[in-house]
Enzyme design. Structure first.
Site, PDB file in Angstrom:
ATOM      1  N   THR A   9       0.866  -1.163   0.000  1.00 43.19           N
ATOM      2  CA  THR A   9       0.000   0.000   0.000  1.00 43.19           C
ATOM      3  C   THR A   9       0.909   1.221   0.000  1.00 43.19           C
ATOM      4  O   THR A   9       2.101   1.106   0.225  1.00 43.19           O
ATOM      5  CB  THR A   9      -0.889  -0.017   1.264  1.00 43.19           C
ATOM      6  OG1 THR A   9      -1.617  -1.251   1.291  1.00 43.19           O
ATOM      7  CG2 THR A   9      -1.866   1.120   1.308  1.00 43.19           C
ATOM      8  N   THR A  42      -4.097   1.784  -2.611  1.00 45.70           N
ATOM      9  CA  THR A  42      -3.469   0.467  -2.742  1.00 45.70           C
ATOM     10  C   THR A  42      -3.927  -0.260  -3.992  1.00 45.70           C
ATOM     11  O   THR A  42      -4.999   0.025  -4.552  1.00 45.70           O
ATOM     12  CB  THR A  42      -3.793  -0.390  -1.501  1.00 45.70           C
ATOM     13  OG1 THR A  42      -3.027  -1.581  -1.539  1.00 45.70           O
ATOM     14  CG2 THR A  42      -5.264  -0.730  -1.431  1.00 45.70           C
ATOM     15  N   GLY A 102       1.577  -1.353   4.825  1.00 44.88           N
ATOM     16  CA  GLY A 102       2.041  -2.502   5.594  1.00 44.88           C
ATOM     17  C   GLY A 102       0.957  -3.496   5.951  1.00 44.88           C
ATOM     18  O   GLY A 102       1.090  -4.220   6.937  1.00 44.88           O
ATOM     19  N   GLY A 103      -0.148  -3.539   5.196  1.00 46.70           N
ATOM     20  CA  GLY A 103      -1.184  -4.532   5.462  1.00 46.70           C
ATOM     21  C   GLY A 103      -1.776  -4.396   6.860  1.00 46.70           C
ATOM     22  O   GLY A 103      -2.044  -3.295   7.341  1.00 46.70           O
TER      23      GLY A 103
END
Length: 520
Positions: A335, A353, A416-417
């Site tokens: 992202t 993202t 970073g999810g």
């Protein structure tokens, strides 16, 4: 595992301080494009839209017009906070039966879902969801910006003409995913050299994508609706369907970005604004609500990290049970984030993202657009809150955040999810209680993106790590960008009429750029 990296290396990036506006981005080139807009008299929304479009060109593995995002805006004069959601949707013609599970296997991407045969939810046209980026940016620009849509696209068009800068960092991204990029002819043509990562970095070498430049020029002249109901829309649908996907013209025609009421949570004198519903905002809000009872403020000591760990474990347990997300892997960042504060004090914080790195890995032959793999956000197992289905919004992880206290306003976010939620919780609390921006950006963090484990930065004081280990299952992992163990954070802040910007010190491209720098 053997660790060959130095334990003594120190890396810092000082915060940028300015009376003028500041843009922070994971790409210095994109931040410069946005700062130039501020220097020319544009406002925070103008700069954010320009930066967003530009970063999709020069950081294509993270985001672009083939993806989606979330945006928060705070008006300096009124203090009003507004929010837009323009995330991805599953196509209306999607059939869950087309995503059969493999027995006793899990995928190797972000979420560790049960594996789908042939990776149909991970890569290729069957992984593509309806993109919302163009609709969202256009809606916000029309509502709050001063630039025309055509003017906002000009910097991205110029950057697309030059191509993707090729250095060791962009080469690392390509190399990590070269095997999958090689499967798809147009992606291989752009990013690879005879099927392999480019071997010669050379001097100022770039990777051109002339079809994307032409597409951006077409979008500029025809307007944003062309992406959803015009010649470009027809090109996108034809290419996706020819590759085996089910995206339709009706999916694009019916897509609308949504303005939503922000979700507000308080901690002491600090107010945190996030987006509601299917993103990381409600999980962050739940953690902060619990922290109101367990941590009243103070330095980032053992008590702080223990309280944060417990609150995040509870919040993620609730998320996994009731919102449908599933325990994930410690995968790469996928992202990008940007924030803007202008000379007047208006603030934008925007996260966007493609989902996985390089999204679906499919670059469309007609338009040069790298498409998302938003289908991977869904649980491929039936009967769950986040199960795969037609015409649905998935449960996402990103969390742009607008914070304010009586003394300051800040806009923060990260890539970073699922690690974004713990990172934003910690950074928001530290800034909300008055820590300087530079100190907060360099403060080591923990990650609690699973209720089963607390991951600790080894730079934390041994007493803090020992205190956590006494009451929580713990492990240690270095901070960095490969792998990205604690998210890549970026922030702007306004206090006392002065603006500041800072970015993750370990990210090699991320930069804070002030409008004043461009005149020096």
């Amino acid at each position: 595992m053997l660790d060959s990296l130095s334990c003594r290396q120190l890396i810092r990036k000082p915060a940028v301080v300015s009376e003028g506006g500041i843009v922070v981005s994971q790409s210095r080139l994109a931040a410069q494009a946005g700062a130039a807009v501020l220097a020319a008299g544009g406002n925070a929304v103008d700069a954010a839209v320009v930066t967003s479009l530009a970063v999709g060109v020069v950081e294509p593995w993270m985001s672009g017009i083939g993806g989606g995002g979330l945006l928060l805006y705070r008006d300096a004069a009124s203090g009003q906070v507004r929010a837009w959601e323009f995330g991805m949707r599953s196509p209306s013609g999607l059939d869950p039966a087309d995503y059969p599970l493999e027995e006793d296997a899990t995928d190797r991407d972000l979420f560790g879902w049960p594996a789908v045969k042939e990776g149909r939810n991970l890569r290729g046209a069957t992984a593509i969801a309806v993109p919302g980026q163009v609709a969202g940016l256009a809606a916000v620009l029309e509502e709050l910006g001063s630039l025309s849509w055509q003017e906002a696209l000009e910097p991205a068009i110029h950057l697309a003409e030059k191509g993707l800068p090729l250095d060791w960092f962009s080469l690392l991204q390509i190399t990590q995913h070269a095997r999958e990029l090689a499967i798809f002819p147009v992606s291989a043509e752009i990013y690879l050299d005879q099927g392999l990562p480019p071997a010669d970095l050379g001097s100022h070498r770039c990777l051109p994508n002339p079809r994307l430049q032409e597409t951006l020029m077409q979008l500029a002249s025809a307007g944003p609706r062309d992406f959803y109901d015009g010649a470009l829309a027809r090109s996108i649908v034809e290419d996706v369907q020819a590759a085996g996907g089910c995206l339709s013209l009706d999916d694009l025609r019916n897509y609308r970005a949504c303005e939503v009421a922000p979700l507000l949570v308080r901690h002491g004198e600090a107010k945190f604004h996030v987006l509601p519903e299917l993103n990381g905002g409600p999980t962050l809000a739940r953690a902060v609500q619990q922290l109101r009872e367990t941590w009243s403020g103070g330095p980032p000591d053992g008590a702080f990290y223990l309280a944060v760990a417990e609150a995040l474990r509870d919040a993620f347990a609730h998320r996994l049970e009731h919102l449908g997300d599933e325990d994930g892997r410690r995968g790469p960042s996928c992202t990008t984030h940007l924030s803007v504060v202008d000379r007047q004090g208006n603030v934008v914080t925007l996260t966007q993202t493609l989902l996985s790195v390089f999204g679906s890995k499919v670059t469309l032959p007609g338009s040069g657009i790298l498409m998302n793999n938003g289908i991977n956000w869904f649980d491929p197992r039936p009967g769950r809150p986040n199960s795969l289905g037609p015409g649905k919004r998935p449960l996402a992880n990103y969390v742009p955040l607008l914070g304010e206290t009586p003394e300051r306003v800040f806009g923060i976010g990260a890539s970073g999810g699922r690690k974004i939620i713990p990172a934003m919780t910690q950074l928001g609390l530290l800034l909300g209680q008055g820590m300087t921006l530079e100190e907060a950006m360099h403060q080591p963090r923990i990650d609690v993106s699973s209720p089963d484990m607390v991951v600790m930065d080894p730079r934390l004081d041994p007493s803090i790590r020992a205190a956590l280990a006494e009451v929580q299952p713990t492990s240690e992992a270095r901070a960095g960008f490969a792998p990205n163990n604690y998210a890549t954070v970026l922030a702007v802040l306004r206090e006392g009429g002065c603006n500041q910007g800072a970015v993750d010190p370990l990210h090699p491209w991320a930069e804070a750029v002030s409008e004043e720098e461009l005149g020096q």
